[in-house]
Design a protein around this motif. Sequence first.
Motif, PDB file in Angstrom:
ATOM      1  N   LEU A 114       0.831  -1.195   0.000  1.00 20.76           N
ATOM      2  CA  LEU A 114       0.000   0.000   0.000  1.00 20.76           C
ATOM      3  C   LEU A 114       0.871   1.253   0.000  1.00 20.76           C
ATOM      4  O   LEU A 114       0.600   2.209  -0.725  1.00 20.76           O
ATOM      5  CB  LEU A 114      -0.931  -0.018   1.215  1.00 20.76           C
ATOM      6  N   MET A 115       1.946   1.224   0.784  1.00 19.20           N
ATOM      7  CA  MET A 115       2.863   2.362   0.815  1.00 19.20           C
ATOM      8  C   MET A 115       3.531   2.558  -0.536  1.00 19.20           C
ATOM      9  O   MET A 115       3.684   3.694  -0.999  1.00 19.20           O
ATOM     10  CB  MET A 115       3.911   2.151   1.915  1.00 19.20           C
ATOM     11  N   TYR A 172      -6.655   7.147   6.580  1.00 18.87           N
ATOM     12  CA  TYR A 172      -7.707   6.176   6.827  1.00 18.87           C
ATOM     13  C   TYR A 172      -7.894   6.089   8.334  1.00 18.87           C
ATOM     14  O   TYR A 172      -6.915   5.993   9.080  1.00 18.87           O
ATOM     15  CB  TYR A 172      -7.341   4.799   6.258  1.00 18.87           C
ATOM     16  N   ARG A 173      -9.139   6.125   8.768  1.00 23.21           N
ATOM     17  CA  ARG A 173      -9.435   6.033  10.194  1.00 23.21           C
ATOM     18  C   ARG A 173     -10.520   4.993  10.396  1.00 23.21           C
ATOM     19  O   ARG A 173     -11.508   4.971   9.684  1.00 23.21           O
ATOM     20  CB  ARG A 173      -9.908   7.373  10.724  1.00 23.21           C
ATOM     21  N   ASN A 174     -10.322   4.128  11.388  1.00 24.39           N
ATOM     22  CA  ASN A 174     -11.306   3.108  11.746  1.00 24.39           C
ATOM     23  C   ASN A 174     -11.393   3.111  13.264  1.00 24.39           C
ATOM     24  O   ASN A 174     -10.536   2.527  13.929  1.00 24.39           O
ATOM     25  CB  ASN A 174     -10.882   1.744  11.213  1.00 24.39           C
ATOM     26  N   GLY A 175     -12.393   3.781  13.789  1.00 28.35           N
ATOM     27  CA  GLY A 175     -12.506   3.882  15.241  1.00 28.35           C
ATOM     28  C   GLY A 175     -11.351   4.698  15.795  1.00 28.35           C
ATOM     29  O   GLY A 175     -11.109   5.815  15.371  1.00 28.35           O
ATOM     30  N   ALA A 176     -10.602   4.143  16.723  1.00 26.26           N
ATOM     31  CA  ALA A 176      -9.467   4.845  17.322  1.00 26.26           C
ATOM     32  C   ALA A 176      -8.190   4.663  16.521  1.00 26.26           C
ATOM     33  O   ALA A 176      -7.199   5.344  16.758  1.00 26.26           O
ATOM     34  CB  ALA A 176      -9.245   4.347  18.749  1.00 26.26           C
ATOM     35  N   ASP A 177      -8.179   3.757  15.557  1.00 27.35           N
ATOM     36  CA  ASP A 177      -6.987   3.485  14.754  1.00 27.35           C
ATOM     37  C   ASP A 177      -6.956   4.399  13.544  1.00 27.35           C
ATOM     38  O   ASP A 177      -7.984   4.681  12.932  1.00 27.35           O
ATOM     39  CB  ASP A 177      -6.980   2.027  14.302  1.00 27.35           C
ATOM     40  N   GLU A 178      -5.752   4.861  13.176  1.00 24.82           N
ATOM     41  CA  GLU A 178      -5.616   5.766  12.048  1.00 24.82           C
ATOM     42  C   GLU A 178      -4.330   5.457  11.293  1.00 24.82           C
ATOM     43  O   GLU A 178      -3.308   5.134  11.898  1.00 24.82           O
ATOM     44  CB  GLU A 178      -5.596   7.214  12.537  1.00 24.82           C
ATOM     45  N   LEU A 179      -4.376   5.552   9.980  1.00 24.71           N
ATOM     46  CA  LEU A 179      -3.213   5.359   9.121  1.00 24.71           C
ATOM     47  C   LEU A 179      -3.149   6.560   8.201  1.00 24.71           C
ATOM     48  O   LEU A 179      -4.143   6.913   7.573  1.00 24.71           O
ATOM     49  CB  LEU A 179      -3.359   4.072   8.288  1.00 24.71           C
ATOM     50  N   SER A 180      -1.991   7.222   8.141  1.00 22.53           N
ATOM     51  CA  SER A 180      -1.832   8.392   7.284  1.00 22.53           C
ATOM     52  C   SER A 180      -0.514   8.315   6.541  1.00 22.53           C
ATOM     53  O   SER A 180       0.508   7.959   7.121  1.00 22.53           O
ATOM     54  CB  SER A 180      -1.847   9.679   8.115  1.00 22.53           C
ATOM     55  N   GLU A 196       6.380  18.008   2.739  1.00 24.64           N
ATOM     56  CA  GLU A 196       7.569  18.228   3.556  1.00 24.64           C
ATOM     57  C   GLU A 196       7.193  18.572   4.995  1.00 24.64           C
ATOM     58  O   GLU A 196       7.711  18.031   5.925  1.00 24.64           O
ATOM     59  CB  GLU A 196       8.411  19.356   2.953  1.00 24.64           C
ATOM     60  N   ALA A 197       6.246  19.525   5.149  1.00 24.85           N
ATOM     61  CA  ALA A 197       5.823  19.941   6.483  1.00 24.85           C
ATOM     62  C   ALA A 197       4.558  19.194   6.864  1.00 24.85           C
ATOM     63  O   ALA A 197       3.678  18.988   6.050  1.00 24.85           O
ATOM     64  CB  ALA A 197       5.564  21.443   6.500  1.00 24.85           C
ATOM     65  N   LYS A 198       4.483  18.798   8.118  1.00 23.59           N
ATOM     66  CA  LYS A 198       3.298  18.078   8.588  1.00 23.59           C
ATOM     67  C   LYS A 198       2.190  19.080   8.824  1.00 23.59           C
ATOM     68  O   LYS A 198       2.345  20.032   9.564  1.00 23.59           O
ATOM     69  CB  LYS A 198       3.609  17.305   9.865  1.00 23.59           C
ATOM     70  N   VAL A 227     -12.082  13.551   8.419  1.00 25.64           N
ATOM     71  CA  VAL A 227     -12.312  12.406   7.550  1.00 25.64           C
ATOM     72  C   VAL A 227     -13.816  12.192   7.431  1.00 25.64           C
ATOM     73  O   VAL A 227     -14.515  12.101   8.437  1.00 25.64           O
ATOM     74  CB  VAL A 227     -11.631  11.141   8.124  1.00 25.64           C
ATOM     75  N   ALA A 228     -14.284  12.111   6.195  1.00 31.16           N
ATOM     76  CA  ALA A 228     -15.711  11.894   5.971  1.00 31.16           C
ATOM     77  C   ALA A 228     -16.081  10.475   6.358  1.00 31.16           C
ATOM     78  O   ALA A 228     -15.265   9.560   6.286  1.00 31.16           O
ATOM     79  CB  ALA A 228     -16.045  12.137   4.503  1.00 31.16           C
TER      80      ALA A 228
END
Length: 156
Positions: free
Chosen positions: A9-10, A23-31, A36-38, A44-45
Amino acid sequence: MNIKDIKDLMAQFDQSSLKEFSYRNGADELSFSKNEAKSAPSPVAAIPDSVVAASPVAQVADAVTSLEESSVPANPLAEGDVVESPLVGVAYLAPAPDKPSFVSVGDTVKKGQTLLIIEAMKVMNEVPAPRDGVVTEILVSNEEVIEFGKGLVRLK
């Protein structure tokens, strides 16, 4: 979803024209971000469950949990000093999949000898032995995602 699926996926994200993916699923999140800057995370819809179930990204939360469980537990009986990770990345115990490991438990190592490799940002970084000693324990598994300061190998 396993670590290979996350890496795939990466890689797909890396090759895409997208600048950010979350991507967010409940308390878990993947971004993922190529910026360059955060920046501050955008809202998230809500995603219908039928779409989430069809997407391979839906299993990322399970993959994060399985990564935490895949760590090799420390042996309380092993002696010696722990060599810690100098960076965040993926640990490789051998120079190539078809080659033998750099070190095994019981091996005698010399100062500067490669213990393992950590891949970070597609750069392979050798982790040298800080001193002469005997490997009493290997604290990570091959292709494990590791954090800065995580114990890698124990030397006596």
